[in-house]
Motif scaffolding. Sequence first.
Motif, short mmCIF file in Angstrom:
data_model
loop_
_atom_site.label_atom_id
_atom_site.label_comp_id
_atom_site.label_asym_id
_atom_site.label_seq_id
_atom_site.Cartn_x
_atom_site.Cartn_y
_atom_site.Cartn_z
N ALA A 40 36.30 -11.88 -12.82
CA ALA A 40 35.88 -10.57 -12.33
C ALA A 40 36.50 -10.27 -10.97
O ALA A 40 36.51 -9.13 -10.54
CB ALA A 40 34.36 -10.48 -12.22
N TRP A 41 37.02 -11.30 -10.32
CA TRP A 41 37.57 -11.17 -8.99
C TRP A 41 38.43 -12.37 -8.63
O TRP A 41 38.28 -13.44 -9.20
CB TRP A 41 36.47 -11.01 -7.93
CG TRP A 41 35.21 -11.79 -8.24
CD1 TRP A 41 34.08 -11.28 -8.81
CD2 TRP A 41 34.96 -13.19 -8.07
NE1 TRP A 41 33.15 -12.29 -8.97
CE2 TRP A 41 33.65 -13.46 -8.52
CE3 TRP A 41 35.71 -14.24 -7.56
CZ2 TRP A 41 33.08 -14.72 -8.48
CZ3 TRP A 41 35.15 -15.52 -7.52
CH2 TRP A 41 33.85 -15.73 -7.98
N ASP A 42 39.34 -12.15 -7.70
CA ASP A 42 40.07 -13.21 -7.01
C ASP A 42 39.58 -13.16 -5.57
O ASP A 42 38.94 -12.19 -5.16
CB ASP A 42 41.58 -12.97 -7.04
CG ASP A 42 42.22 -13.31 -8.39
OD1 ASP A 42 41.51 -13.76 -9.31
OD2 ASP A 42 43.44 -13.10 -8.50
N VAL A 43 39.92 -14.18 -4.80
CA VAL A 43 39.54 -14.20 -3.40
C VAL A 43 40.78 -14.51 -2.57
O VAL A 43 41.52 -15.45 -2.86
CB VAL A 43 38.45 -15.26 -3.12
CG1 VAL A 43 38.02 -15.23 -1.66
CG2 VAL A 43 37.24 -15.04 -4.03
N LEU A 44 41.00 -13.68 -1.54
CA LEU A 44 42.04 -13.95 -0.56
C LEU A 44 41.33 -14.50 0.67
O LEU A 44 40.41 -13.88 1.20
CB LEU A 44 42.82 -12.68 -0.20
CG LEU A 44 43.61 -12.06 -1.34
CD1 LEU A 44 44.37 -10.83 -0.84
CD2 LEU A 44 44.58 -13.05 -1.97
N ILE A 45 41.76 -15.68 1.11
CA ILE A 45 41.08 -16.40 2.18
C ILE A 45 41.95 -16.36 3.43
O ILE A 45 43.04 -16.93 3.47
CB ILE A 45 40.78 -17.85 1.74
CG1 ILE A 45 39.98 -17.82 0.43
CG2 ILE A 45 40.05 -18.60 2.84
CD1 ILE A 45 39.97 -19.12 -0.32
N LEU A 46 41.43 -15.66 4.44
CA LEU A 46 42.15 -15.47 5.69
C LEU A 46 41.59 -16.38 6.77
O LEU A 46 40.39 -16.65 6.78
CB LEU A 46 42.01 -14.02 6.19
CG LEU A 46 42.83 -12.94 5.53
CD1 LEU A 46 42.54 -12.79 4.06
CD2 LEU A 46 42.60 -11.62 6.25
N PRO A 47 42.44 -16.82 7.70
CA PRO A 47 41.90 -17.54 8.86
C PRO A 47 40.95 -16.61 9.61
O PRO A 47 41.17 -15.40 9.67
CB PRO A 47 43.12 -17.88 9.70
CG PRO A 47 44.31 -17.36 8.98
CD PRO A 47 43.87 -16.63 7.76
N GLY A 48 39.89 -17.17 10.17
CA GLY A 48 38.88 -16.36 10.85
C GLY A 48 39.42 -15.46 11.93
O GLY A 48 38.99 -14.31 12.07
N LEU A 90 51.84 -12.90 -1.77
CA LEU A 90 52.78 -13.64 -0.94
C LEU A 90 52.41 -13.34 0.50
O LEU A 90 52.56 -12.22 0.96
CB LEU A 90 54.23 -13.19 -1.18
CG LEU A 90 54.76 -13.36 -2.59
CD1 LEU A 90 56.13 -12.73 -2.72
CD2 LEU A 90 54.82 -14.84 -2.95
N GLY A 91 51.89 -14.32 1.19
CA GLY A 91 51.50 -14.10 2.57
C GLY A 91 51.33 -15.43 3.28
O GLY A 91 50.56 -16.28 2.85
N THR A 92 52.05 -15.60 4.37
CA THR A 92 51.98 -16.84 5.13
C THR A 92 50.59 -17.01 5.73
O THR A 92 50.03 -16.09 6.31
CB THR A 92 53.03 -16.81 6.27
OG1 THR A 92 54.30 -16.60 5.68
CG2 THR A 92 53.02 -18.10 7.06
N GLY A 93 50.02 -18.19 5.55
CA GLY A 93 48.74 -18.51 6.14
C GLY A 93 47.54 -17.98 5.38
O GLY A 93 46.41 -18.16 5.81
N ILE A 94 47.76 -17.32 4.24
CA ILE A 94 46.67 -16.77 3.44
C ILE A 94 46.54 -17.64 2.19
O ILE A 94 47.48 -17.82 1.44
CB ILE A 94 46.96 -15.30 3.02
CG1 ILE A 94 47.33 -14.44 4.21
CG2 ILE A 94 45.77 -14.73 2.24
CD1 ILE A 94 46.31 -14.39 5.31
N ARG A 95 45.34 -18.18 1.98
CA ARG A 95 45.07 -18.94 0.77
C ARG A 95 44.58 -17.97 -0.30
O ARG A 95 44.04 -16.92 0.00
CB ARG A 95 43.97 -19.96 1.01
CG ARG A 95 44.35 -21.09 1.89
CD ARG A 95 43.21 -22.06 1.83
NE ARG A 95 43.27 -23.09 2.81
CZ ARG A 95 42.25 -23.86 3.11
NH1 ARG A 95 41.09 -23.68 2.51
NH2 ARG A 95 42.36 -24.81 3.99
#
Length: 150
Positions: A40-48, A90-95
Amino acid sequence: MAGAKTAVEWLASVAPDPGACRWEWERNPLGVALLPAGRAWDVLILPGELGRPTLDVLTRILGRPGPVLVDFGNDRMGFFVSPGTAARWLGTGIRTAGTGAWIVVPYPGRSTGSVRWLVPPDGTGTLTDPALLELAMHEAAARLADGTAD
């Protein structure tokens, strides 16, 4: 909204056994469930340090973005986006967490020690548009570089 799924139903709907998920979630002293991303969703994980100003930008633009999680140390923030986004991102530092990934999700409305909702799901399936999230990230990064972010 009449007839809308509750946040719990919406989140549990992705579990292999939604009933067992709800049962465990409600009885688990940690108040968390391990749920599969990519359905139902994906998650993009950013540094705080990037996630907080990104959320500020999104909130200014949208009022209320899709669900956002933060870990206990405020080190990482997870933005819920449409399924398939993780495979294309595609993004550096983004999980990313998409098909094949599982994430720890707190029961909506309950505090937990490990992860909490900054923006809880509304039960309607509202997600943050990945293109808008990317633009907000660029603005937040520019503000950080200028020293104008909080």
